[in-house]
Design an enzyme around this catalytic site. Structure first.
Site, PDB file in Angstrom:
ATOM      1  N   HIS A  60       0.676  -1.304  -0.138  1.00 47.74           N
ATOM      2  CA  HIS A  60      -0.154  -0.059  -0.065  1.00 47.74           C
ATOM      3  C   HIS A  60       0.937   1.170   0.082  1.00 47.74           C
ATOM      4  O   HIS A  60       1.718   1.462   0.816  1.00 47.74           O
ATOM      5  CB  HIS A  60      -0.788   0.128   1.244  1.00 47.74           C
ATOM      6  N   PRO A  98      -5.094   0.487  18.103  1.00 48.33           N
ATOM      7  CA  PRO A  98      -4.704   0.041  16.626  1.00 48.33           C
ATOM      8  C   PRO A  98      -4.766   1.062  15.900  1.00 48.33           C
ATOM      9  O   PRO A  98      -4.647   0.627  14.663  1.00 48.33           O
ATOM     10  CB  PRO A  98      -5.855  -1.097  16.512  1.00 48.33           C
ATOM     11  N   TYR A 122      -9.345   5.903   6.659  1.00 37.79           N
ATOM     12  CA  TYR A 122      -9.536   6.243   7.850  1.00 37.79           C
ATOM     13  C   TYR A 122     -10.602   7.382   7.938  1.00 37.79           C
ATOM     14  O   TYR A 122     -10.306   8.416   7.515  1.00 37.79           O
ATOM     15  CB  TYR A 122      -8.319   6.390   8.832  1.00 37.79           C
ATOM     16  N   LYS A 142       0.659  -0.018  14.985  1.00 38.35           N
ATOM     17  CA  LYS A 142       2.032  -0.156  15.522  1.00 38.35           C
ATOM     18  C   LYS A 142       2.283  -1.225  16.389  1.00 38.35           C
ATOM     19  O   LYS A 142       3.476  -1.487  16.442  1.00 38.35           O
ATOM     20  CB  LYS A 142       2.513   1.324  16.169  1.00 38.35           C
ATOM     21  N   TYR A 194       3.623   6.498   9.813  1.00 38.72           N
ATOM     22  CA  TYR A 194       2.990   5.346   9.461  1.00 38.72           C
ATOM     23  C   TYR A 194       3.498   4.104   8.752  1.00 38.72           C
ATOM     24  O   TYR A 194       3.526   3.032   9.006  1.00 38.72           O
ATOM     25  CB  TYR A 194       1.569   5.739   8.405  1.00 38.72           C
TER      26      TYR A 194
HETATM   27  C1  PHB Z   1      -6.547  -4.044   9.897  1.00 33.94           C
HETATM   28  O1  PHB Z   1      -6.488  -4.623   8.910  1.00 33.94           O
HETATM   29  O2  PHB Z   1      -6.956  -5.115  10.715  1.00 33.94           O
HETATM   30  C2  PHB Z   1      -6.154  -2.853  10.471  1.00 33.94           C
HETATM   31  C3  PHB Z   1      -5.516  -2.148   9.459  1.00 33.94           C
HETATM   32  C4  PHB Z   1      -4.907  -0.583   9.814  1.00 33.94           C
HETATM   33  C5  PHB Z   1      -5.222  -0.619  11.218  1.00 33.94           C
HETATM   34  C6  PHB Z   1      -5.655  -1.489  12.124  1.00 33.94           C
HETATM   35  C7  PHB Z   1      -6.227  -2.483  11.703  1.00 33.94           C
HETATM   36  O3  PHB Z   1      -4.842   0.846  11.760  1.00 33.94           O
END
Ligand code: PHB
Length: 396
Positions: free
Chosen positions: A78, A297, A206, A301, A389
């Protein structure tokens, strides 16, 4: 007391999650012996759903150390994410901003790769052990345990690595007067959904909205992972598929974007908090991963920090066995914590910027939108997000 079979090793590792297994793997490659003890069964760990974003440095560690190249073959690279607020999406282009990427590759697969590699290499990993206790950390360290067949052992080791997760037993071995706990609780949790549906977007979304946060992630062509902000006491049984999709729609749909929906395969409430336990080293004991710190989450990280700890710890142990110098072991805690606190800041920042507190007043809500706007409209703002990130450069 019944007779204990004595076994000797160099490093006793408690916990066969990614941190413990990666440490054991790196040590084996350097000719240093270890035994890994795990309370759970292999199956139990493999069935635990976890987040799925790997920093480029974590991918490099997995591939370069020969764990597996499955992450680059089966994982998805990504090059950016989308931040969505006020009904509009803003792309954070990692490649353009910092020249790096992340990989979507679930932690379960990281575990399977590591466990498979350790097994293929003849590593000593014992699952489903019980009654693990650590003794004589000041002298010759010993770990007592009972294996899956009910046989009692005494494992003697030069050092003990506590990679035993957020409810760590090892952490409690550091005298209370010598340890400090930093802690922050959030007034919300994540409602995690696994759904049978095609991908709705190329990249992760997000989303911040008046109704709260939502994250649209992915797993495969036909199964998607997504989350929405909920109350920590939410009961999944109160949530029908229709209510779940209605919630997602109100948080992400609009301006031409429409989430692809389908049957919900799994739903869970994930509580989260920020915590750091210091120091990460006490005499012969070293803590790594969730045993020493947890993050919400939102910044993805957790696993990446665990792998960084292990890399730093391995360097210290390797240097000790090669030269006899404890210099790198002595600075393990501070070198690992350097990145831990950067990640704490990033995870806290992403969480507070994107979630909408239930009690937020008009000022707080408008300020939050101002913050999001300041980030996406500034090259420096976007670059900070991209750098954090995708992962900062490695520890010194
Ligand atoms: C996930 O795909 O489970 C996932 C991806 C990004 C995040 C948290 C969880 O920030």
């Amino acid at each position: 007391m019944a007779h204990r079979h004595v076994i000797n090793t160099q490093i006793a590792i408690l916990g066969a999650g990614p941190a413990g297994l990666m440490l054991s793997h790196l040590l084996a490659k350097a000719g240093i012996e270890s035994t890994v003890l795990e309370l759970r069964s292999h199956q139990e760990i493999a069935e635990t759903a976890r987040a799925g974003i790997l920093e480029h440095g974590s991918v490099k560690l997995l591939v370069d150390s020969g764990v597996s190249d499955r992450v680059v073959r089966n994982g998805d690279r990504h090059d950016g994410i989308e931040l969505r607020f006020n009904g509009e999406s803003h792309r954070i282009d990692f490649q353009d901003l910092v020249g790096e990427s992340v990989w979507l590759y679930p932690q379960t697969d990281v575990f399977l790769d590591l466990a498979g590699r350790r097994q293929a290499d003849g590593g000593d990993v014992r699952y489903s052990v019980t009654d693990t206790t650590v003794h004589d950390l000041e002298g010759e360290a010993k770990v007592w345990f009972t294996d899956a067949d009910g046989v009692d052992f005494e494992l003697r080791a030069d050092f003990v690595a506590g990679a035993d997760g957020s409810r760590s037993y090892c952490r409690s071995l550091i005298p209370e007067a010598q340890r400090k706990r930093y802690f922050h609780e959030y007034p919300f949790a994540w409602f995690g959904v696994l759904a049978e549906a095609p991908r709705s977007s190329e990249e992760l979304i997000y989303a911040n909205s008046d109704h709260g946060f939502a994250l649209i992630s992915q797993r495969t062509e036909t199964v998607q992972r997504m989350y929405f902000q909920c109350d920590p006491d939410e009961d999944v049984n109160n949530w029908s598929d229709e209510r779940i999709w209605e919630t997602f729609r109100s948080r992400v749909n609009g301006n031409g974007f429409e989430l692809k929906e389908g049957p919900v395969l799994d739903k869970t409430v994930l509580k989260f908090r920020s915590s750091v336990h210091t120091p990460m080293r006490h005499g012969k004991l070293f803590l790594a991963g969730d045993a020493a710190h947890t993050v919400p989450p939102t910044g993805a990280k957790g696993l990446n920090l665990a792998l960084n700890d292990v890399k730093v710890l391995f360097e210290g142990l390797d240097s000790f066995y090669q030269t006899g110098s404890t210099a790198l072991l002595d600075t393990y805690s501070s070198r690992a914590l350097d990145r831990v606190w950067k990640a704490q800041q990033f995870s806290y920042w992403m969480t507070s910027m994107l979630h909408t507190p239930a009690e937020a007043d008009d000022f707080q809500r408008a300020r939050q939108l101002g913050e999001l706007n300041a980030v996406v409209s500034s090259h420096h703002g976007r670059a900070y997000l991209a750098e954090a990130y995708t992962g900062w450069p490695g520890a010194r």
